[in-house]
Write an enzyme that holds these catalytic residues in place. Sequence first.
Site, PDB file in Angstrom:
ATOM      1  N   LYS C  89      -4.935  -3.876  -5.888  1.00  0.00           N
ATOM      2  CA  LYS C  89      -6.331  -4.318  -6.014  1.00  0.00           C
ATOM      3  C   LYS C  89      -6.573  -5.100  -7.303  1.00  0.00           C
ATOM      4  O   LYS C  89      -7.392  -6.020  -7.343  1.00  0.00           O
ATOM      5  CB  LYS C  89      -7.261  -3.100  -5.973  1.00  0.00           C
ATOM      6  N   GLU C 111     -18.198  -3.234  -4.481  1.00  0.00           N
ATOM      7  CA  GLU C 111     -18.269  -2.097  -3.571  1.00  0.00           C
ATOM      8  C   GLU C 111     -16.937  -1.360  -3.669  1.00  0.00           C
ATOM      9  O   GLU C 111     -15.938  -1.947  -4.067  1.00  0.00           O
ATOM     10  CB  GLU C 111     -18.466  -2.591  -2.129  1.00  0.00           C
ATOM     11  N   SER C 377       1.589  -0.743  -1.419  1.00  0.00           N
ATOM     12  CA  SER C 377       0.348  -1.249  -2.016  1.00  0.00           C
ATOM     13  C   SER C 377      -0.254  -0.373  -3.112  1.00  0.00           C
ATOM     14  O   SER C 377      -0.970  -0.869  -3.975  1.00  0.00           O
ATOM     15  CB  SER C 377      -0.692  -1.505  -0.934  1.00  0.00           C
TER      16      SER C 377
HETATM   17  C1  LIG Z   1      -3.406   1.420  -1.996  1.00  0.00           C
HETATM   18  C2  LIG Z   1      -4.247   0.686  -1.022  1.00  0.00           C
HETATM   19  N1  LIG Z   1      -3.647   0.019  -0.037  1.00  0.00           N
HETATM   20  C3  LIG Z   1      -4.360  -0.640   0.870  1.00  0.00           C
HETATM   21  C4  LIG Z   1      -5.745  -0.649   0.850  1.00  0.00           C
HETATM   22  C5  LIG Z   1      -6.470  -1.378   1.914  1.00  0.00           C
HETATM   23  O1  LIG Z   1      -7.048  -2.547   1.469  1.00  0.00           O
HETATM   24  P1  LIG Z   1      -6.464  -3.950   1.879  1.00  0.00           P
HETATM   25  O2  LIG Z   1      -6.282  -3.929   3.362  1.00  0.00           O
HETATM   26  O3  LIG Z   1      -7.494  -4.901   1.403  1.00  0.00           O
HETATM   27  O4  LIG Z   1      -5.152  -4.147   1.197  1.00  0.00           O
HETATM   28  C6  LIG Z   1      -6.411   0.042  -0.182  1.00  0.00           C
HETATM   29  C7  LIG Z   1      -7.893   0.073  -0.281  1.00  0.00           C
HETATM   30  O5  LIG Z   1      -8.478   0.817  -1.029  1.00  0.00           O
HETATM   31  C8  LIG Z   1      -5.636   0.720  -1.134  1.00  0.00           C
HETATM   32  O6  LIG Z   1      -6.210   1.420  -2.134  1.00  0.00           O
END
Ligand SMILES: Cc1ncc(COP(=O)(O)O)c(C=O)c1O
Lengths: 255, 255, 393, 393
Positions: C89, C111, C377
């Site tokens: 993020k 948000e 992620s």
């Molecule tokens: C670690 C992590 N992965 C994925 C997501 C999903 O978001 P996005 O699809 O925008 O990557 C989030 C959202 O809070 C997250 O914290």
Amino acid sequence: MNRINETIRKDHKLLSIYFTAGYPNLEDTAEIIQQLQDNGVDMVEIGLPFSDPLADGPTIQESSTQALKNGMTTTVLFDQLKGIRKSVDIPLIIMGYFNPMLQYGVEEFCSKCQSVGIDGLIIPDLPVDVYHEHYQDIFEKYGLKNIFLITPQTSAHRIGYIDSVSDAFIYMVSSASTTGAKTGFGDVQMRYFERISNMELKNPQIVGFGISNHETFNHATRFSKGAIIGSAFIKFLKSHELSEIGDFIGSIRKG
Amino acid sequence: MNRINETIRKDHKLLSIYFTAGYPNLEDTAEIIQQLQDNGVDMVEIGLPFSDPLADGPTIQESSTQALKNGMTTTVLFDQLKGIRKSVDIPLIIMGYFNPMLQYGVEEFCSKCQSVGIDGLIIPDLPVDVYHEHYQDIFEKYGLKNIFLITPQTSAHRIGYIDSVSDAFIYMVSSASTTGAKTGFGDVQMRYFERISNMELKNPQIVGFGISNHETFNHATRFSKGAIIGSAFIKFLKSHELSEIGDFIGSIRKG
Amino acid sequence: MSYNVNEKGYYGEFGGAFIPEMLFPNVEELRQNYIEIMSDSSFQEEFQQLLKDYVGRPTPLYFANRLSEKYGTKIYLKREDLNHTGAHKVNNTIGQILMAQRLGKSRIIAETGAGQHGVATATVCALMGIECIVYMGEIDIARQAPNVARMKMLGATVVPAVSGSKTLKDATNEAIRDWINNPEDTHYIIGSVVGPHPYPDMVARFQSIVSEEIIAQLEEKENISKPDYVVACVGGGSNAAGSYYHFLEDESVGLIAVEAAGKGIHSGESAATSALGKTGIIHGSKTLLMQTSDGQITEPYSISAGLDYPGVGPMHAHLYASGRAEFISVTDEEAMNAGLELCKLEGIIPAIETAHAFAIFESRKFTKDDVVVVNLSGRGDKDLETYIKFFNL
Amino acid sequence: MSYNVNEKGYYGEFGGAFIPEMLFPNVEELRQNYIEIMSDSSFQEEFQQLLKDYVGRPTPLYFANRLSEKYGTKIYLKREDLNHTGAHKVNNTIGQILMAQRLGKSRIIAETGAGQHGVATATVCALMGIECIVYMGEIDIARQAPNVARMKMLGATVVPAVSGSKTLKDATNEAIRDWINNPEDTHYIIGSVVGPHPYPDMVARFQSIVSEEIIAQLEEKENISKPDYVVACVGGGSNAAGSYYHFLEDESVGLIAVEAAGKGIHSGESAATSALGKTGIIHGSKTLLMQTSDGQITEPYSISAGLDYPGVGPMHAHLYASGRAEFISVTDEEAMNAGLELCKLEGIIPAIETAHAFAIFESRKFTKDDVVVVNLSGRGDKDLETYIKFFNL
Ligand SMILES: Cc1ncc(COP(=O)(O)O)c(C=O)c1O
Ligand SMILES: Cc1ncc(COP(=O)(O)O)c(C=O)c1O
């Protein structure tokens, strides 16, 4: 001649008992020693309690904690031992960790030991080479025998070194373990006892750790000069009167 | 001629009322419209409730949530409006978000609007350029006027564009804000109303957002054709009977 | 066919800017300036410097030995969990705070769902000394307490969203409302590739550092310029967009998007937008969207608060509709087990969002020579509570 | 004067190996082999590769703009908080797990206080597929629940230490007892520069990657080869040792060690070993030690579980006794405030251990041209609970 050397010459298997000074009650020290001698024990190890006894199992740890709570200190112990030689003539060994001795002052400590009639020391965390290099002269000056441990993992070479530095007996730890950790001896241990015995060291061996009754005492002393009981005795003290100590000793000797 | 265009020609300041269809009770829609007309309201905006009304403040949001809970849907609303033109002849405008219309089918939606007698639409999240490019033809085919918003931040250029695409009135948002967010108008807003008025657009302006009583109504309409009350009316409905609607309207008109 | 945004802000039929007029000046200002600002060398310099010195980039591309062995393929993990604040993020929030500064904004709103984006936003605002307001659903505030505390420590004001379902969707509504009410001094830092154009494109560009690094790292490690597959979980879609970005137009790279099936796609408690959604409009964007037949947006459900969003970004809607990406959905239970497996095999506790991406290996098979990059992620520290409860630890 | 270990395992008069004979074979095996194993190129290759791809090294050296401005000096932060698992601890556990493998060990034990070292150990054990047992004081288990959960997820067995004060010191005792009882297959991964020789030296060498990187990074950023000061908190002393390592012998680099004064040095609730300790023996090492006049080790207190240790490593004892390092102690409150300040000024939530290092700036002044590197040893996620309570968030 030092009392330990004398005792070791006796031709029976030696029974040595460890207890923690100041346990169960602060003032029990002298009484326990007296009882042990009166009931035919050959040698006594007086545990100087330490806050962090890292070679000891839970039983001795707990007794140490309690003893410290009761108010036991190095000074108190020496006070309690002041008159002990009036009525006790078996060898007395102080077993304790190095830090309290260091704080007391090693030479001061040794001198005090001599003056109250202590014959030797067992200091699990004072390695033989440090002793040899820094402290042996002091110990000898005050007539104290220092006792070293060996374990099944100790190399023959190192055993030889320890034997050369020792002049009383070698504390043969039954298996690599903290006190009270294992119960009973198996083939592996018996072979280890025999192996050491066959080395024909200049110092006799006394087995410690894991001896709790007549049977283990007999096993432990098959190839050695004697055996030391610690945790089992502490456990006994926990639930018995001092006046019953004879029962415990009897059960070890006679089964 | 479309009823909105006709009404706008009237020479008094127009009072337009917004309410959420299906609130406070599912079946109140027709009755509220009737009451509003009977009490002299010039125009009515019927809110088609949406789950995520992002241009609206808490009052309209809550009424939307309640209306949906009550069972309001696009289909239900059209059913409720079926006979409305038997007794109501003031302009009726549906105000709603684009997604429910998209799901209903935009052309289908417009056709249905025409058949129940809706005169125009206010769709906050359908931007003028998208409307212009994709939907204007359809709206016009079914005789629906699309009403666009302008705000204090809208550029003169863009106001000109919006004016050119519009053919009823321009919804002049009193200050950049969600519905019900601010109360009372200050100098800044009055100057903004005046500024727009001086632009001499082809479409008259009706002010919305922040009008809640006689005073704000008068302020809002000093430089404009009329004003729309929404949140204040919803709040009134929350604690009054439908039969008391006349009191609310009276208080706006007469103070 | 192109999978990037076109000049009108669309990915195929998806995207656009379906915004109330009140937002037009803000969004238009951004639209007119974002490319130029981002292309500016002083911007790039500052952005890259912060990514390196503050965020800790490049994040490693780690060959997962034991996982690869277990599944008979070559699995690389792109370690976004090692970023400052613990997820991808922050790549976006660093970019957007610099954007906001160049647009002369003095107040930031955002948000947040799970709180990760809120923390990443609060972080960059603290870094720059800018006021920060984070909207968060009242329910999420209760269930993501540690992240709420983190935001507060970082000096942000956390405002509960009490409307609707009181979760991410509603927090987004509230943030938009705030922006409507503060049209001049405020920049809205959206946390994923959602919202009106140019947000999806801007956020994707900021996140594209991920695929840029993957290319360089695969070159170094495998002497190849691209993987066979890139796997990412999809909430709004930003970590997926970032890891796909440089491979979008190269169809020899398989893109795998993993959605949250919750308790089962058809259980009524799911967030598998591609399977359950229809074209619609949410938060200013035309995209795939979970909704009733009447066009009301429905409440999604997932055990992971970050996948708990009823839409996907318009890029992903297009990737789905065009067949460019393969969409797989994974239940709570499958994800949790995959998360625990990653702990036990590789010593990495993933965010539960991320754990979804790993759950595909049980059913989606790859050949032994396939190079599969999974975008890791985020880290799972924020999810310990949920893991503990689920596995009775 | 040298500040490194001598061939006998001493730093000045401190160090050595005061161990029971039962440990001799294990410690001796390590002593005889550690230098050779560490020098082996295949070891170095594997170690460096894992530090890069798995841990995420190099960690940035970040110029803290706003903090520097506030205190009128140039403050750089060495970002060990960005390491996998969130602290410097993992540098050491990665090294030691490779060491254990080369020594043919199949079972790992460790002690932990705050749980950071336990997590770092459980992590590398999972990575290598090796059994892991972590000893942790019963009281620490209760107050560090998230880290306990992390260790369990990583497949480790967490054994409560119920003796003594039931905290770190006792966990260490228990780990040593385990090692005594398992002399052949087990390697003990100590978590700081404490314990018998060669542990302090081995751990310091593994941690020395920190100062190695600082040198290269200062070169790049300031075109200098060394800072004026290095500041680090000291529990056992490993993060300090790592950040000092390459500067030990260069007395133009000021070394500042920050200890936990708890509720005040003389409050009876403190862990400021240098101020309160005397030479003694703890966990096999001769060092400075908080103890009664009778030589019983006393219970330290600090709000941070990782500084809550009654000793320091022998290197630090020597640095103190020789005057080579400046020792400063900082109360709970000063540390907490400094932690919060770092959040607000730089967007970084530090571990409470680490926060102690930042508290010195209120009183210890530097000139405007001084380059001061603070080792940001870990992130504060594990401490949120404590921060929340302390600041009533
Ligand atoms: C670690 C992590 N992965 C994925 C997501 C999903 O978001 P996005 O699809 O925008 O990557 C989030 C959202 O809070 C997250 O914290
Ligand atoms: C983040 C952090 N810093 C510092 C320490 C103190 O240990 P050391 O003095 O060995 O660096 C710890 C111990 O847990 C820690 O977690």
